[in-house]
Design a protein around this motif. Structure first.
Motif, mmCIF file in Angstrom:
data_model
loop_
_atom_site.group_PDB
_atom_site.id
_atom_site.type_symbol
_atom_site.label_atom_id
_atom_site.label_comp_id
_atom_site.label_asym_id
_atom_site.label_seq_id
_atom_site.Cartn_x
_atom_site.Cartn_y
_atom_site.Cartn_z
ATOM 1 N N ALA A 1 0.829 -1.206 0.000
ATOM 2 C CA ALA A 1 0.000 0.000 0.000
ATOM 3 C C ALA A 1 0.862 1.254 0.000
ATOM 4 C CB ALA A 1 -0.918 -0.009 1.226
ATOM 5 N N LEU A 2 1.929 1.241 0.789
ATOM 6 C CA LEU A 2 2.816 2.396 0.858
ATOM 7 C C LEU A 2 3.539 2.611 -0.476
ATOM 8 C CD1 LEU A 2 4.018 4.634 2.550
ATOM 9 C CD2 LEU A 2 5.687 3.017 3.459
ATOM 10 N N LEU A 3 3.980 1.525 -1.109
ATOM 11 C CA LEU A 3 4.652 1.637 -2.404
ATOM 12 C C LEU A 3 3.707 2.172 -3.473
ATOM 13 C CD1 LEU A 3 6.672 -1.705 -2.310
ATOM 14 C CD2 LEU A 3 7.653 0.595 -2.324
ATOM 15 N N LEU A 4 2.450 1.732 -3.453
ATOM 16 C CA LEU A 4 1.478 2.228 -4.431
ATOM 17 C C LEU A 4 1.154 3.698 -4.185
ATOM 18 C CD1 LEU A 4 -0.935 -0.839 -4.672
ATOM 19 C CD2 LEU A 4 0.663 -0.022 -6.416
ATOM 20 N N LEU A 5 1.111 4.108 -2.913
ATOM 21 C CA LEU A 5 0.922 5.533 -2.607
ATOM 22 C C LEU A 5 2.086 6.364 -3.133
ATOM 23 C CD1 LEU A 5 -0.533 5.473 1.036
ATOM 24 C CD2 LEU A 5 -1.689 6.292 -1.039
ATOM 25 N N LEU A 6 3.287 5.852 -2.947
ATOM 26 C CA LEU A 6 4.465 6.549 -3.473
ATOM 27 C C LEU A 6 4.421 6.615 -4.999
ATOM 28 C CD1 LEU A 6 7.381 5.189 -1.231
ATOM 29 C CD2 LEU A 6 6.629 7.568 -1.414
ATOM 30 N N ALA A 7 3.982 5.523 -5.639
ATOM 31 C CA ALA A 7 3.875 5.514 -7.101
ATOM 32 C C ALA A 7 2.895 6.579 -7.575
ATOM 33 C CB ALA A 7 3.429 4.129 -7.586
ATOM 34 N N ALA A 8 1.758 6.679 -6.891
ATOM 35 C CA ALA A 8 0.772 7.696 -7.253
ATOM 36 C C ALA A 8 1.328 9.097 -7.042
ATOM 37 C CB ALA A 8 -0.498 7.502 -6.423
ATOM 38 N N ALA A 9 2.065 9.278 -5.948
ATOM 39 C CA ALA A 9 2.648 10.589 -5.653
ATOM 40 C C ALA A 9 3.676 10.971 -6.704
ATOM 41 C CB ALA A 9 3.286 10.562 -4.266
ATOM 42 N N PHE A 10 4.549 10.030 -7.076
ATOM 43 C CA PHE A 10 5.579 10.345 -8.070
ATOM 44 C C PHE A 10 4.994 10.524 -9.467
ATOM 45 C CE2 PHE A 10 8.678 9.274 -4.865
ATOM 46 C CZ PHE A 10 9.773 10.047 -5.216
ATOM 47 N N ALA A 11 3.872 9.866 -9.741
ATOM 48 C CA ALA A 11 3.204 10.077 -11.029
ATOM 49 C C ALA A 11 2.614 11.479 -11.104
ATOM 50 C CB ALA A 11 2.114 9.029 -11.226
ATOM 51 N N ALA A 12 2.191 12.009 -9.950
ATOM 52 C CA ALA A 12 1.549 13.329 -9.915
ATOM 53 C C ALA A 12 2.550 14.468 -9.771
ATOM 54 C CB ALA A 12 0.548 13.378 -8.764
#
Length: 432
Positions: A201-212
Motif C-alpha cells: 500500500a505504501l509503495l502504491l501511494l508513493l507511485a501515485a505521488a511520483f506520477a503526480a
C-alpha cells in the motif's frame, strides 16, 4: 545496503529549473532510498522466519538472498534500456508498482504455504527495486551542480542506511514476535501477510505521488568521458574488460556485497545459538539494527576521514579490521563474538563506494561500460550467502564465517595493490 548508479550518464538539469525545484525533487527521492533499504533489510528477518516455517536447511533458506540479488544481475541491464525509453520519473513509478506487486504476492505465498511462491515474490519485489535504483541513482546525481553530485548521493544513501537500521525492529515485532505465538506452521507463515500488504500500500501511494509530482525533466543522455581524449594506453584498448584494476574491482564488489549480505543473513541464527546469545529470534532480530546502523555511522566518519587518507589505504585498513573481527566471531563466544560481528558493519561502510571509485579510475571513454560491469557484480549478494549456507549445513554457522574472511582478504589486497592503475594509462601518469 549497497546502492549503485546505472551504466549510463546524463546531462545536467535544464537551466529552466530552479534550485527550489531540484531541492523538492531531491527531498522526494530520499523516500525511495529509505524504502528500498528498508525492504532489502527485511530479508534478514525473512530468512530465519521462513527457515522455521518450512523446516529448511541453511542453504535452502539462503535462496531468499539468491532470488533477491539474482534479480539485480538479470534485471539491471534491461532496466537501463527501459529507463532510457521511459525517462527517470516514469521508471521510478513503474519500479514502485512492480515492487508493490511483489509485496502483494506474499499473501498467496503464505496462504498456499509455498516456499517457491515466496521466492517468486521476492524476485518480483527485487526487480522493482532494481528498476528504482537504475532510475533514482543517476537522477539524484544530475539534480544540481555536477561538483556536488557525490555529496548528494552520499546524503540520499544515508537514508538508505536509515531504512536498513529501522527495518529489523519492524520485522522483529510484526513478523517474528507474532509468528512465535502462532499455533501452526501455516499460521506462522501468514504473519508476513499484513506487513507486506502494508508495504504494498505504501509503495502504491508513493507511485501515485511520483506520477503526480512535477519533477525536473532530464535532457537526453550523454556518455561520460566520450568527449575526453584518451591517451596513453586508452587508444590501444577496445573494452573496459582490458583494465586489470577494473576487473579486480568487479571481483571486489562481488565479494564485498556477498560478505555483507551473508553476515546480515546469518545474524539472527547466530545470536540464537546457545553458545553465542541464546536469544529468542524476535530479540536477536533487533540486534541487526546495530550491524546496519554501524554502516550508516561509518559513512559519515569515512566521508570526513577519507579527505586526508588515501582511498586504497583506507579500504585495506577497514578490510583488515573486518577480518580480525570476523576471526573473533568465529573463535570467541558470548558477548565478545556478538560485539565483534556487529562491529563489522562499521568496517563495511566505506567499502562499496571506495571499491567503485577505485575501479573506475583511468577508464576514460570506457567509464560507462566499467560502471555497468561493477553493477552486475552485485550478484555476489546472491552467490556468497548461498555458499555460506552450504558451509553452515556441513560445519556449523560459526565456522562458516571463514568465507567472509576470505572475501575481506581479497578486498584488503585490492585496496593495497589490486586497485593500482596499470603503468602507461592517463590516470597512472597523472598519479606519477
Amino acid at each position: 545496503m549497497a546502492t549503485f548508479s546505472n551504466s549510463y550518464d546524463t546531462k545536467q538539469v535544464s537551466g529552466t529549473h530552479t534550485g527550489k525545484d531540484c531541492r523538492f525533487a531531491l527531498t522526494s527521492l530520499t523516500s525511495l532510498f529509505f524504502m528500498w533499504g528498508f525492504i532489502t533489510c527485511l530479508n534478514d528477518i525473512l530468512i530465519p522466519h521462513l527457515k522455521g516455517v518450512f523446516d529448511l536447511s541453511y542453504s535452502q533458506a539462503m535462496l531468499v538472498q539468491f532470488c533477491f540479488f539474482g534479480a539485480y544481475f538479470i534485471v539491471s541491464l534491461p532496466s537501463g534500456t527501459l529507463v532510457k525509453r521511459l525517462g527517470y520519473q516514469k521508471g521510478i513509478v513503474l519500479g514502485l508498482v512492480i515492487a508493490a506487486l511483489g509485496c502483494l504476492c506474499f499473501y498467496p505465498a503464505a496462504s498456499l504455504h509455498s516456499y517457491a511462491i515466496f521466492l517468486l515474490a521476492l524476485f518480483i519485489l527485487a526487480s522493482g527495486i532494481t528498476l528504482l535504483q537504475v532510475s533514482a541513482n543517476p537522477y539524484v546525481s544530475i539534480l544540481g551542480d555536477a561538483k556536488t553530485a557525490s555529496s548528494r548521493l552520499t546524503m540520499t544513501q544515508a537514508f538508505n542506511s536509515l531504512g536498513t537500521t529501522v527495518a529489523p525492529f519492524f520485522g522483529a515485532y510484526l513478523i517474528l514476535e507474532q509468528a512465535s505465538e502462532a499455533i501452526s506452521a501455516t499460521a506462522s507463515a501468514q504473519q508476513v501477510q499484513m506487513p507486506y500488504l502494508l508495504l504494498a500500500a505504501l509503495l502504491l501511494l508513493l507511485a501515485a505521488a511520483f506520477a503526480a509530482l512535477k519533477l525536473p525533466n532530464m535532457s537526453a543522455e550523454t556518455r561520460q568521458g566520450q568527449t575526453q581524449k584518451a591517451g596513453g594506453e586508452n587508444h590501444q584498448r577496445t573494452s573496459a574488460w582490458h583494465y586489470r584494476h577494473l576487473v579486480l574491482g568487479a571481483v571486489g564488489i562481488f565479494v564485498y556485497v556477498g560478505a555483507e549480505v551473508a553476515i546480515g543473513s546469518f545474524l539472527v541464527n547466530f545470536f540464537t545459538d546457545p553458545n553465542i546469545g541464546a536469544m529468542e529470534e524476535s530479540a536477536a532480530a533487533k540486534y541487526i539494527a546495530y550491524y546496519w546502523g554501524g554502516a550508516m555511522v561509518g559513512r559519515f566518519i569515512g566521508a570526513v576521514a577519507m579527505q586526508k587518507i588515501a582511498a586504497g589505504k583506507a579500504l585495506c585498513f577497514n578490510a583488515a579490521v573486518a577480518m580480525v573481527l570476523m576471526l573473533l566471531a568465529m573463535l570467541a563466544s558470548g558477548h565478545l563474538a556478538m560485539t565483534a560481528i556487529l562491529l563489522v558493519g562499521l568496517c563495511n561502510s566505506i567499502m562499496f563506494p571506495t571499491i567503485f571509485s577505485l575501479a573506475l579510475k583511468g577508464l576514460g571513454k570506457f567509464t560507462s561500460q566499467g560502471s555497468g560491469i561493477l553493477c552486475l557484480a552485485i550478484v555476489g549478494g546472491a552467490i556468497i550467502p548461498l555458499l555460506q549456507g552450504v558451509l553452515a549445513d556441513n560445519i556449523g554457522i560459526q565456522a562458516s564465517f571463514f568465507l567472509p574472511i576470505l572475501c575481506y582478504g581479497f578486498i584488503a589486497y585490492y585496496g593495497l595493490s589490486g586497485s593500482k592503475v596499470a603503468p602507461g594509462s592517463n590516470e597512472a601518469k597523472h598519479q606519477e
